[in-house]
Write a protein that holds these residues in place. Structure first.
Motif, PDB file in Angstrom:
ATOM      1  N   LEU A  26       0.879  -1.252  -0.022  1.00 40.99           N
ATOM      2  CA  LEU A  26       0.046   0.072   0.007  1.00 40.99           C
ATOM      3  C   LEU A  26       0.883   1.145  -0.089  1.00 40.99           C
ATOM      4  N   LEU A 191       0.114  -7.495  -4.663  1.00 38.59           N
ATOM      5  CA  LEU A 191      -1.217  -7.313  -4.183  1.00 38.59           C
ATOM      6  C   LEU A 191      -1.985  -8.432  -4.546  1.00 38.59           C
ATOM      7  N   SER A 255      -6.856  -1.961  -2.207  1.00 38.86           N
ATOM      8  CA  SER A 255      -5.577  -2.105  -1.630  1.00 38.86           C
ATOM      9  C   SER A 255      -5.553  -1.306  -0.245  1.00 38.86           C
TER      10      SER A 255
END
Length: 303
Positions: A26, A191, A255
């Motif tokens: 992130l 991710l 995210s």
């Protein structure tokens, strides 16, 4: 459909993949966002006052209210309901810029909205999460929600990397241009791996989760996209600006919502992360369908 009685307690995700990598990813995504922003992106609000006001009103007030009604209507379990509310409170994702570009939107407006929403979400997202955890009474005695110190963590995860990226762009614009794309590709790949790992942690419940939250994510995504376009057109924004608003408030930052849901020092709940994980797949198809429908401007009276 409330199947909470038949479903075991949500599994805590304590692997380094989640506890270390997700916040790091992130931060990289937010840093990459900062590399694409300048101070002028915030000043540009004056050029699109109606479109910005409508987008923010939909993002901060209307969509959380719509999502709340949706989870009550569908009878989601408390944890899944909070996960949906967390998703609704998350700002637009970076993919909104790409989709807007592909389907004729005003990308400059997208960048402006992303910048403003990312800042406002630091304050509005903890509020929505805390109200949701209190209303749905989740936690089974655990302390769930975003207290002040947890809200500070959200602040650090979002604003600090964005500010660092903007500083780097201002000082080294050539470097910022070169680094932005590789960082985005790398962070999205990692991710995707984390989403798979999080879902695998509750492999026995995945089928039930898809049944419980699949419809909710499809309906919410579709409503978000439609609301963005129709509301912007109703405010007399042009077609390109309306497409930008459609994508910005219709493609939420999964995210961010996944980091908050899975973070051991934040919500620490795999089940609350399920809506974001499912939505993260669904939205590419719903946004693509919306973009194809909007490739040609609708008649002036249609909105």
């Amino acid at each position: 459909m409330d199947s909470s009685a038949a479903r075991p307690h949500p599994v805590r995700v304590d692997s380094p993949l989640v506890t270390v990598m997700l916040p790091a990813v992130l931060a990289v995504i937010m840093l990459g966002l900062g590399l694409s922003l300048t101070v002028d992106d915030f000043r540009r609000v004056a050029a699109y006052p109606r479109a910005v006001a409508v987008a923010l009103g939909c993002q901060l007030v209307l969509l959380p209210a719509v999502c709340f009604g949706l989870v009550l209507l569908l009878g989601l379990t408390p944890e899944l309901a909070v996960g949906m509310m967390l998703l609704a409170a998350s700002p637009g994702g970076t993919m909104a810029n790409l989709y807007s570009h592909l389907f004729g939107g005003d990308v400059a407006l997208n960048i402006t909205l992303t910048a403003i929403n990312s800042v406002l979400a630091v304050f509005t997202l903890p509020l929505v999460v805390n109200l949701s955890t209190a209303y749905f009474d989740v936690g089974d005695g655990r302390e769930v929600g975003l207290r002040f110190e947890k809200s500070v963590q959200v602040f650090a995860l979002v604003l600090v990397p964005v500010a660092a990226g903007m500083w780097a762009r201002a000082r080294r614009p050539a470097f910022a241009e070169r680094a932005a794309r590789p960082m985005k590709v790398l962070s999205l790949a990692i991710l995707a791996l984390i989403i798979v790992g999080a879902i695998a942690a509750e492999a026995g419940n995945v089928g039930e989760y898809l049944v419980d939250v699949g419809l909710a994510t499809v309906v919410f995504s579709s409503l978000s996209l439609a609301t963005g376009y129709v509301a912007a057109r109703a405010a007399r924004a042009g077609h390109a600006q309306a497409v930008a608003v459609c994508m910005e408030i219709g493609m939420h930052n999964t995210s961010l919502s996944l980091t908050i849901a899975l973070g051991p020092s934040l919500l620490d709940s795999t089940e609350m992360a399920v809506p974001s994980a499912v939505y993260g797949i669904v939205v590419y198809f719903t946004a693509g369908a919306a973009g194809l429908l909007l490739r040609r401007p609708l008649p002036a009276g249609a909105a």
